[in-house]
Design an enzyme around this catalytic site. Structure first.
Site, short mmCIF file in Angstrom:
data_model
loop_
_atom_site.label_atom_id
_atom_site.label_comp_id
_atom_site.label_asym_id
_atom_site.label_seq_id
_atom_site.Cartn_x
_atom_site.Cartn_y
_atom_site.Cartn_z
N HIS A 13 1.93 -6.11 11.39
CA HIS A 13 1.15 -4.76 10.97
C HIS A 13 -0.24 -5.29 10.67
O HIS A 13 -0.91 -4.32 10.68
CB HIS A 13 1.91 -3.89 9.86
CG HIS A 13 2.88 -3.03 10.32
ND1 HIS A 13 2.96 -2.15 11.48
CD2 HIS A 13 4.09 -2.76 9.82
CE1 HIS A 13 3.95 -1.44 11.52
NE2 HIS A 13 4.91 -1.78 10.49
N GLU A 53 6.25 -6.72 8.37
CA GLU A 53 5.07 -6.35 7.60
C GLU A 53 3.82 -7.05 7.99
O GLU A 53 2.85 -6.39 7.88
CB GLU A 53 5.29 -6.37 6.14
CG GLU A 53 6.69 -5.45 5.86
CD GLU A 53 6.75 -4.14 6.25
OE1 GLU A 53 5.45 -3.48 6.28
OE2 GLU A 53 7.72 -3.76 6.81
N GLY A 82 11.79 0.25 3.21
CA GLY A 82 12.33 -1.04 3.05
C GLY A 82 11.24 -1.99 2.59
O GLY A 82 11.26 -2.87 1.79
N GLU A 124 5.01 1.04 14.75
CA GLU A 124 6.43 0.30 14.37
C GLU A 124 7.05 -0.39 15.36
O GLU A 124 7.81 -1.34 15.08
CB GLU A 124 7.13 1.55 13.88
CG GLU A 124 6.45 2.30 12.50
CD GLU A 124 6.34 1.37 11.28
OE1 GLU A 124 6.73 0.22 11.33
OE2 GLU A 124 5.63 1.69 10.32
N MET A 182 6.43 -2.11 2.84
CA MET A 182 5.16 -1.12 3.32
C MET A 182 3.90 -2.38 3.56
O MET A 182 3.84 -3.06 2.69
CB MET A 182 4.77 -0.10 2.19
CG MET A 182 3.54 0.44 2.46
SD MET A 182 3.70 1.52 4.05
CE MET A 182 1.64 1.27 4.51
#
Length: 941
Positions: free
Chosen positions: A351, A348, A311, A370, A313
């Site tokens: 992250h 994202e 989806g 995740e 990164m």
């Protein structure tokens, strides 16, 4: 051809690939016999200097060549360097090794090389022993094609509508273990090092990487080519390195005191970047405040890639996305599409701290990346768009997913051992993301804001630029919990959370009330869909924070635990008694706002009291999430036979009064599964007639309340009511409720009569998926061709997906068969990453199911090769098959097929196991519940 010859000349002679090199003298070292799946720990990379020349000029020959210079510290004496390399052509004669720091400064060299293809190891045996404490510089050249597999360093393309040309770009996708496809490296998350990346490319392109540009200069030999060097990065894991050579445009974002923020897309889609460019910096600033740490890099780019398997990164400083996950067009994208963009961008960017700044030591704890990004993203979206009520939606959606997936025996723990690369890929699943997020939300709610935030911040500060394991996080949170007294001193986070992360599944808590004593006895057991598993074998014990409220108090805002279900020293489950409950005329509800992952089964009297309030009382005083919970629990418990269908069907009768999104979502998710079984029975069977009549009766009041399919979206004040209307209209057209079908067909006819249908579309955006599907289902071949033409001409990814799904709604067998064939034809208009949507659309269609199942079984070898090596995408084709096999003979047929097709299902072992188990539970349901549910529905009509 000129570029190609220059390219080959630059590579030199003596070429061999990392997959085919034989060991020159493997007997002189244990290196070539080393067969453990992890890298040896005798060496650590200190810095990478990476130079890559990318040639995009000749579409017939898209290639790259480069070199990597790795500074390596020896922690122990060793006679070899073992790192990762895969599918790279390496000129061994050019490899050099020299000592640059430490004692003795002896000359060194590589005497021989070997490969271990099982673990992608490239082993360099050294002329002299590498000595602990010394630093060495290893230089390796490499080259390869820009591959078509959407991993490593690969090619992507788009159509330039003005020049009518296909334009090529290059981009990376390294997670989990594909940096080794792009350059030789220590490709494990624990081997962090700074990178200096230099990209060579034709000057008409743009080069992007994790860091800002430091300088550009002309290429020494190639005219019109440049070298673009980027600033040295912070220490990072190899899977987070990213670079791209492209001719994209960008949209800058302006936020004071913020990192440079840019959003990139192909030039003919740059107008779709506005929303992501506005939302991204806002959520980045929210995280800076939430985590108490500034974003550590000077810039961040986000880029929409036309061909992309994941989806999105989270590459540090250069986040890559599928177009559907980043681009938003107000004229073509629905509210759900917009929310998806916000959710993915928030995920994202979360992250950048959780995963990038602090990284898991090994893929066992992938969920720390995740699960956290999923949960924190929902906090970020809620903070920026509270009017969406997305926190409630996301929490319930995650719970509904996990209540199903984790009720399978073949599920797995959140944290699980990983030994092969294929196992890493399998871990990017609903358990790591949604269950991970769900247990973190549980912890946030039982710890409270202060403890949760303080624990997270100290964990991030302590392990910045390092790697950590889940126990490190538990330690930081336990300290915060005791400091702020949100947890008794005798409790620790590790004991509680290990019960949720190290064992598979979740519990059902049976609540048996003693109405005269005003108590309730609680016990727990693992909840399973497979009813053939005896109670004795269910086992498991979870530390469960117990929140509850009563009919008199109705305090649904307090999610703090009033008690705990505990586990004994040997992991056995300890029963719990709750005191001071009301008498027999008042209900009790456990699990306030579904704060914890468990189902609740009450005694008959408590269910009766709840049904009374829902159907005749002030039902809105029960929190909306708990109304959704009661529906889901009652229908699941009836599915597995732990509750009677009469109770479940009487409970959902109240939906005729319900006007909120979440309870309806919960009901539809459950009824959808029953509907897929019912529709496969012969038309003359009474149950089918009863079920259809029942669904019409259930949906009609809410359909009318929402003004049917009419375009009233602009006048709906709450955003979640837009989602409710979108969902209800979809179900109303499926069951031909009210004027839904004729109105949908009228909208489609109006669109078809437009002079320029690609520019002007009168169908309301939020019901387009329903209108398109209904019109294809009830329409002609020309209706299908019209929509297929719109697909090929559309410039908006979200619209393309909507159309792709609708094209599978046809009831013409030959149309569906042709659609399946063009779905997997690389020469057709459907990109590989989108093929599963087309297949699923056909397979979930009652006419298309048998066709799709036969197509999959007949063509499994071809499909495997089509997706290889990204078998994860192939596993998504199994979901519609698993949901609709309902007879023992079909189940056995599929089981035999699996046994005979092992080679073509390699890497799908987990998905296959779960598919077979879901099929088995459908067979069990049909044998056990079919007639019971039929009777319950008859009584309600």
């Amino acid at each position: 051809m000129k570029w190609f010859l220059l390219f080959v000349a630059a590579l030199g002679l003596g070429l061999a690939t990392a997959d085919s090199i034989d060991a020159i003298d493997s007997s002189e070292t244990t290196g070539s016999t080393y067969n453990y799946y992890r890298l040896p720990t005798s060496l650590r990379p200190q810095k990478y200097h990476l130079r890559i020349l990318t040639l995009l000029e000749n579409p017939e020959d898209l290639r790259f060549s480069g070199s990597v210079k790795i500074l390596i510290e020896a922690l122990e004496n060793t006679r070899n360097i073992t790192l990762h390399s895969k599918n790279l052509t390496i000129d061994e004669s050019q490899i050099t090794l020299r000592q640059i720091g430490g004692e003795g400064k002896k000359e060194n060299c590589v005497s021989s090389t070997a490969v271990n293809p099982s673990h992608d190891f490239y082993i360099l045996n050294t002329c002299q022993e590498l000595l602990a404490g010394n630093t060495y510089e290893l230089y390796m050249p490499f080259a390869a094609d820009l591959n078509r597999q959407l991993e490593g360093y690969y090619r992507s393309s788009y159509k330039d509508p003005v020049a009518n040309l296909t334009k090529w770009i290059s981009v990376t996708q390294f997670e989990p273990a594909s940096a080794r496809l792009a350059f030789p490296c220590f490709d494990e998350p624990d081997f962090k090092a700074p990178f200096v990346v230099t990209l060579g490319y034709h000057k008409k392109y743009t080069g992007l990487s994790n860091m800002p540009v430091k300088e550009t200069k002309p290429h020494e030999t190639l005219a019109d080519y440049i070298w673009c060097e980027f600033q040295e990065s912070v220490p990072m894991s190899t899977y987070l390195i990213a670079y791209s050579v492209n001719d994209f445009s960008h949209k800058p974002s302006t936020l004071p005191n913020s990192a440079l923020f840019r959003t990139w897309a192909r030039p003919n889609a740059i107008d779709q970047c506005d929303y992501a460019a506005e939302f991204g910096p806002k959520v980045l600033q929210y995280y800076e405040q939430f985590f108490g740490i500034k974003f550590p890099l000077p810039k961040i780019d986000q880029i929409a890639v036309p061909d992309f398997s994941a989806g999105a990164m989270e590459n540090w400083g250069l986040v890559t996305y599928r177009e559907i996950a980043l681009l938003y067009s107000a004229a073509h994208s629905s509210l759900a599409d917009k929310q998806r963009v916000a959710s993915v961008v928030a995920h994202e960017l979360a992250h950048q701290w959780f995963g990038n700044l602090v990284t898991m030591k090994w893929w066992t704890d992938l969920w720390l990346n995740e699960g956290f990004a999923t949960y924190v993203a929902s906090l970020g979206v809620e903070n920026i768009n509270p009017e969406w009520r997305s926190m409630e939606q996301e929490s319930l959606s995650n719970l509904l997913t996990i209540f199903r997936r984790d009720a399978l025996e073949s599920s797995h723990p959140i944290s699980r051992p990983i030994q092969m690369v294929s196992e890493i890929s399998e871990s990017f699943d609903q358990i790591s993301y949604q269950k991970g997020s769900t247990v973190l939300r549980m912890m946030h709610l039982f710890l409270g804001e202060e403890s949760f935030r303080s624990g997270l911040q100290s964990y991030l500060q302590k392990f910045s630029y390092k790697n950590a394991e889940q126990d490190n996080l538990w330690e930081s949170l336990t300290q915060a919990a005791h400091k702020y007294r949100s947890l008794p001193k005798s409790y620790d986070i590790k004991s509680i959370m290990d019960s949720w992360t190290l064992q598979t599944g979740y519990p059902v808590i049976n609540v048996t009330r003693d109405y005269s004593a005003r108590t309730a006895k609680l016990n727990q057991e693992r909840y399973l869909l497979n009813t053939q598993v005896s109670r004795a074998h269910r086992g498991g014990c979870w530390w469960v924070p117990l929140s509850y409220t009563t009919q008199a108090v109705q305090d649904f805002n307090n999610t703090a635990p009033k008690a705990w279900m505990e586990c004994g020293k040997n992991g056995e489950s300890l029963p719990k008694t709750i005191q001071d409950l009301p008498g027999p005329d008042q209900w009790v509800i456990f699990n306030t706002q579904l704060s914890t992952l468990y189902k609740v089964n009450y005694d008959a009297q408590n269910w009766k009291l709840l049904i009374e309030t829902l159907t005749n009382g002030d039902f809105q005083r029960i929190h909306v999430i708990n109304r959704a919970q009661l529906i889901d629990d009652a229908l699941y418990l009836a599915w597995t036979g732990e509750q009677d269908y009469e109770i479940a069907m009487r409970l959902i009768e109240y939906l005729q009064r319900e006007r909120e999104y979440l309870p309806w979502k919960s009901a539809f998710e459950n009824l959808k599964r029953v509907g897929r079984i019912v529709r496969q029975t012969p038309d003359f069977e009474f149950f089918k007639l009863f079920f259809v009549r029942y669904m019409k009766k259930l949906i009609f009041p809410i359909y009318e309340h929402l003004n049917g399919i009419n375009d009233t979206f602009s006048s709906i004040p709450q955003q979640d009511q837009v989602l409710l209307k979108t969902m209800v209209v979809n179900w109303a057209c499926q069951y031909q409720v009210g004027d839904c079908v004729p109105q949908a067909l009228a909208y489609y006819r109006n669109w078809r009569s437009e002079a320029n249908p690609d520019e002007k579309n009168p169908v309301p955006i939020n019901v387009r998926s329903t209108v398109y599907c209904t019109s294809i289902k009830h329409g002609s071949d020309s209706d299908w061709e019209f929509l297929w033409t719109r697909y090929k001409r559309s410039n908006v990814a979200a619209e393309k997906r909507t159309i792709l799904t609708a094209l599978g709604c046809s009831r013409e067998v030959w149309v569906l068969q042709r659609y399946l064939e063009l779905t997997f034809d690389p020469k057709e208009a459907i990109r590989k990453q989108d093929s599963m949507w087309a297949f699923q659309a056909v397979a979930f269609n009652e006419v298309g199911f048998l066709l799709a199942k036969k197509y999959f079984m007949d063509n499994v070898d071809f499909i495997y090769k089509f997706y290889h090596p990204l078998t994860k995408d192939m596993s998504r084709l199994l979901s519609p098959l698993s949901e609709q096999v309902i007879t023992l003979s079909d189940f056995n047929e599929f089981k035999d097929f699996v046994n005979n097709s092992r080679q073509s299902l390699k890497g799908l072992e987990q998905a296959i196991q779960q598919t077979l188990e879901i099929m088995l539970t459908n067979v069990q349901w049909k044998e056990r519940n079919y007639h019971q549910m039929s009777r319950s529905i008859q009584q309600l009509l």
